[in-house]
Design a protein around this motif. Sequence first.
Motif, PDB file in Angstrom:
ATOM      1  N   PHE A 132      37.437  35.610  55.876  1.00 26.77           N
ATOM      2  CA  PHE A 132      37.797  37.024  54.593  1.00 26.77           C
ATOM      3  C   PHE A 132      37.622  36.879  53.419  1.00 26.77           C
ATOM      4  CE2 PHE A 132      39.486  41.295  54.313  1.00 26.77           C
ATOM      5  CZ  PHE A 132      39.146  41.623  54.598  1.00 26.77           C
ATOM      6  N   PRO A 133      36.387  36.192  52.906  1.00 29.04           N
ATOM      7  CA  PRO A 133      37.209  36.353  51.279  1.00 29.04           C
ATOM      8  C   PRO A 133      37.023  37.545  50.544  1.00 29.04           C
ATOM      9  CG  PRO A 133      34.961  36.439  52.072  1.00 29.04           C
ATOM     10  CD  PRO A 133      35.840  36.125  53.493  1.00 29.04           C
ATOM     11  N   LEU A 134      37.816  37.923  49.924  1.00 27.91           N
ATOM     12  CA  LEU A 134      38.203  39.007  49.297  1.00 27.91           C
ATOM     13  C   LEU A 134      38.436  39.558  47.525  1.00 27.91           C
ATOM     14  CD1 LEU A 134      39.581  41.565  49.680  1.00 27.91           C
ATOM     15  CD2 LEU A 134      41.803  40.992  50.243  1.00 27.91           C
ATOM     16  N   ALA A 135      38.008  40.195  47.407  1.00 21.53           N
ATOM     17  CA  ALA A 135      38.188  40.238  45.478  1.00 21.53           C
ATOM     18  C   ALA A 135      38.683  40.611  45.245  1.00 21.53           C
ATOM     19  CB  ALA A 135      37.049  40.464  45.069  1.00 21.53           C
ATOM     20  N   PRO A 136      39.960  40.633  43.861  1.00 25.45           N
ATOM     21  CA  PRO A 136      41.373  41.563  44.051  1.00 25.45           C
ATOM     22  C   PRO A 136      40.862  42.434  43.281  1.00 25.45           C
ATOM     23  CG  PRO A 136      41.051  39.942  42.506  1.00 25.45           C
ATOM     24  CD  PRO A 136      40.247  39.183  43.347  1.00 25.45           C
ATOM     25  N   PRO A 137      42.243  43.440  43.182  1.00 29.63           N
ATOM     26  CA  PRO A 137      41.254  44.662  42.818  1.00 29.63           C
ATOM     27  C   PRO A 137      40.991  45.257  41.792  1.00 29.63           C
ATOM     28  CG  PRO A 137      44.008  44.785  43.868  1.00 29.63           C
ATOM     29  CD  PRO A 137      42.969  43.357  43.933  1.00 29.63           C
ATOM     30  N   ARG A 138      41.644  43.984  41.179  1.00 31.15           N
ATOM     31  CA  ARG A 138      41.242  44.388  38.996  1.00 31.15           C
ATOM     32  C   ARG A 138      39.776  44.099  38.960  1.00 31.15           C
ATOM     33  NH1 ARG A 138      40.775  38.991  37.871  1.00 31.15           N
ATOM     34  NH2 ARG A 138      42.432  37.078  39.795  1.00 31.15           N
ATOM     35  N   MET A 139      39.311  43.642  39.849  1.00 34.95           N
ATOM     36  CA  MET A 139      37.694  43.012  39.991  1.00 34.95           C
ATOM     37  C   MET A 139      37.174  44.352  40.673  1.00 34.95           C
ATOM     38  SD  MET A 139      37.162  38.935  41.615  1.00 34.95           S
ATOM     39  CE  MET A 139      38.170  37.745  39.597  1.00 34.95           C
ATOM     40  N   LEU A 140      37.886  45.240  41.315  1.00 32.99           N
ATOM     41  CA  LEU A 140      36.957  46.234  41.708  1.00 32.99           C
ATOM     42  C   LEU A 140      36.776  48.169  40.780  1.00 32.99           C
ATOM     43  CD1 LEU A 140      35.380  46.622  44.914  1.00 32.99           C
ATOM     44  CD2 LEU A 140      37.462  47.967  45.285  1.00 32.99           C
ATOM     45  N   THR A 141      36.350  47.946  40.836  1.00 31.83           N
ATOM     46  CA  THR A 141      35.851  48.871  39.840  1.00 31.83           C
ATOM     47  C   THR A 141      36.110  50.259  40.213  1.00 31.83           C
ATOM     48  OG1 THR A 141      33.260  49.130  39.668  1.00 31.83           O
ATOM     49  CG2 THR A 141      34.285  47.949  38.089  1.00 31.83           C
ATOM     50  N   SER A 142      36.005  50.737  41.225  1.00 27.79           N
ATOM     51  CA  SER A 142      36.615  51.875  42.175  1.00 27.79           C
ATOM     52  C   SER A 142      37.687  51.827  42.378  1.00 27.79           C
ATOM     53  CB  SER A 142      35.624  51.558  43.146  1.00 27.79           C
ATOM     54  OG  SER A 142      35.619  51.089  44.120  1.00 27.79           O
ATOM     55  N   THR A 143      37.986  51.070  41.713  1.00 28.64           N
ATOM     56  CA  THR A 143      39.829  51.543  41.503  1.00 28.64           C
ATOM     57  C   THR A 143      40.408  52.100  40.585  1.00 28.64           C
ATOM     58  OG1 THR A 143      40.819  49.044  40.781  1.00 28.64           O
ATOM     59  CG2 THR A 143      39.953  49.311  43.404  1.00 28.64           C
ATOM     60  N   GLY A 144      39.314  52.127  39.616  1.00 30.31           N
ATOM     61  CA  GLY A 144      39.571  52.321  38.095  1.00 30.31           C
ATOM     62  C   GLY A 144      41.639  51.221  37.490  1.00 30.31           C
ATOM     63  N   LEU A 145      41.646  49.960  37.683  1.00 34.53           N
ATOM     64  CA  LEU A 145      42.170  49.822  37.911  1.00 34.53           C
ATOM     65  C   LEU A 145      42.133  48.960  36.715  1.00 34.53           C
ATOM     66  CD1 LEU A 145      44.257  48.675  41.786  1.00 34.53           C
ATOM     67  CD2 LEU A 145      45.205  50.300  39.490  1.00 34.53           C
ATOM     68  N   GLU A 146      43.460  48.133  35.689  1.00 36.62           N
ATOM     69  CA  GLU A 146      42.843  47.570  34.630  1.00 36.62           C
ATOM     70  C   GLU A 146      43.103  45.896  35.199  1.00 36.62           C
ATOM     71  OE1 GLU A 146      42.018  48.473  32.256  1.00 36.62           O
ATOM     72  OE2 GLU A 146      41.802  50.423  31.705  1.00 36.62           O
ATOM     73  N   ASP A 147      42.718  44.938  34.193  1.00 31.76           N
ATOM     74  CA  ASP A 147      43.427  43.402  35.009  1.00 31.76           C
ATOM     75  C   ASP A 147      44.656  43.813  33.435  1.00 31.76           C
ATOM     76  OD1 ASP A 147      43.461  41.015  34.364  1.00 31.76           O
ATOM     77  OD2 ASP A 147      41.034  40.755  34.680  1.00 31.76           O
ATOM     78  N   THR A 148      45.365  43.323  33.458  1.00 32.69           N
ATOM     79  CA  THR A 148      46.694  43.639  32.519  1.00 32.69           C
ATOM     80  C   THR A 148      46.335  42.152  32.395  1.00 32.69           C
ATOM     81  OG1 THR A 148      48.602  42.825  34.242  1.00 32.69           O
ATOM     82  CG2 THR A 148      47.428  45.270  33.788  1.00 32.69           C
ATOM     83  N   GLY A 149      46.387  40.842  33.354  1.00 31.19           N
ATOM     84  CA  GLY A 149      46.788  39.414  32.024  1.00 31.19           C
ATOM     85  C   GLY A 149      45.502  39.267  31.173  1.00 31.19           C
ATOM     86  N   ARG A 150      44.470  39.701  31.864  1.00 32.53           N
ATOM     87  CA  ARG A 150      42.950  39.920  30.671  1.00 32.53           C
ATOM     88  C   ARG A 150      43.501  40.288  29.251  1.00 32.53           C
ATOM     89  NH1 ARG A 150      39.014  42.593  29.362  1.00 32.53           N
ATOM     90  NH2 ARG A 150      38.958  44.295  31.217  1.00 32.53           N
ATOM     91  N   LEU A 151      43.868  42.048  29.067  1.00 31.19           N
ATOM     92  CA  LEU A 151      44.639  42.444  28.337  1.00 31.19           C
ATOM     93  C   LEU A 151      45.338  42.236  27.696  1.00 31.19           C
ATOM     94  CD1 LEU A 151      43.560  46.125  30.180  1.00 31.19           C
ATOM     95  CD2 LEU A 151      42.362  44.874  28.629  1.00 31.19           C
ATOM     96  N   TYR A 152      46.449  41.583  28.380  1.00 29.93           N
ATOM     97  CA  TYR A 152      48.158  41.770  27.829  1.00 29.93           C
ATOM     98  C   TYR A 152      48.479  40.119  27.515  1.00 29.93           C
ATOM     99  CZ  TYR A 152      48.172  46.945  28.506  1.00 29.93           C
ATOM    100  OH  TYR A 152      47.420  48.679  27.445  1.00 29.93           O
ATOM    101  N   GLY A 153      48.241  39.797  28.419  1.00 33.69           N
ATOM    102  CA  GLY A 153      48.419  38.110  28.496  1.00 33.69           C
ATOM    103  C   GLY A 153      49.458  38.195  28.559  1.00 33.69           C
ATOM    104  N   PRO A 154      50.307  36.688  29.583  1.00 31.00           N
ATOM    105  CA  PRO A 154      49.169  35.921  29.497  1.00 31.00           C
ATOM    106  C   PRO A 154      48.565  35.863  30.855  1.00 31.00           C
ATOM    107  CG  PRO A 154      51.374  34.710  30.244  1.00 31.00           C
ATOM    108  CD  PRO A 154      51.006  35.841  29.493  1.00 31.00           C
ATOM    109  N   SER A 155      47.259  35.505  31.645  1.00 35.08           N
ATOM    110  CA  SER A 155      46.739  35.259  32.281  1.00 35.08           C
ATOM    111  C   SER A 155      46.206  33.701  33.036  1.00 35.08           C
ATOM    112  CB  SER A 155      44.770  35.901  31.912  1.00 35.08           C
ATOM    113  OG  SER A 155      44.278  35.946  33.417  1.00 35.08           O
TER     114      SER A 155
END
Length: 278
Positions: A132-155
């Motif tokens: 059951f491979p699963l992409a995290p929600p930060r990768m799913l554009t339909s969620t509208g969620l931000e990748d906070t690690g990439r935007l605000y650090g650290p990632s």
Amino acid sequence: MPARTESAGAPAGGIPRPPLIREVLLVVGLFLVYKFGRRLALGHTTAAFHNADRVWGLERAVHLPGEDAVQSLLLRDETVVHLANVYYATVHFPATVLFLVWLYLRRPAHYLWARRVLAAVTSVALILPFVFPLAPPRMLTSTGLEDTGRLYGPSVYGPPTTDHLSNQFAAMPSLHFGWALMVAVGLIAATRSRWRWLWLLHPLITLTVIVGTANHYWLDSVAATVMFLLAFAFIRGPDAPPSGGPGLRSRPRFGFRPRFRFRPGPAPDDGPLLPATR
């Protein structure tokens, strides 16, 4: 009879510590197997995003609160979201190592139990990225969620195509949450302080962080919790007697002891039933 006390620095329960070199090799070996085992599950990108859509849809179908509600709270202050990223990146592994070291030094019986539970759950967690491979929600554009690690650090993650240290399509189960749960339960079981229940703040903060930073879904934590509950049920707790002995336990004792115990007095002798006369 004087109360029995525990000598300072001595292990509780009289259980000898297992050989240190063997335990270091076991724990480090388990961690390396887990890291490299997850890397072997790469190459399921299409299935990972398909499963992410299914998990997101299931959460909405059962009316779980949206992960975006947690993230919006973090995003109100840049310092808060940065601290959440730091917590995600730096607390998970060191906290678990310090937990095992303290148990090894002070509570050897609890250490063996905790190590077995962690080993069992972590080993089973190696299988899920394959089935059951699963992409995290930060990768799913339909969620509208931000990748906070990439935007605000650290990632802790780079682009999935160039990240050679981790498998970012192995979001389920969340061992960030599962290991935090083990730390809290283990310390509550191994200590007797009235404040020991505050250790539950660690998994609660971890849950807020992993969801708010869009690294995990709610169901990733649910899966980790179920796996640990099964391990707690089947792996004998530290107070268990040898196999086949009376009073077999499957869970650790959490220290619920009555403050006062009734001790029956001597049996009355069989005197006359009529009241004595002066």
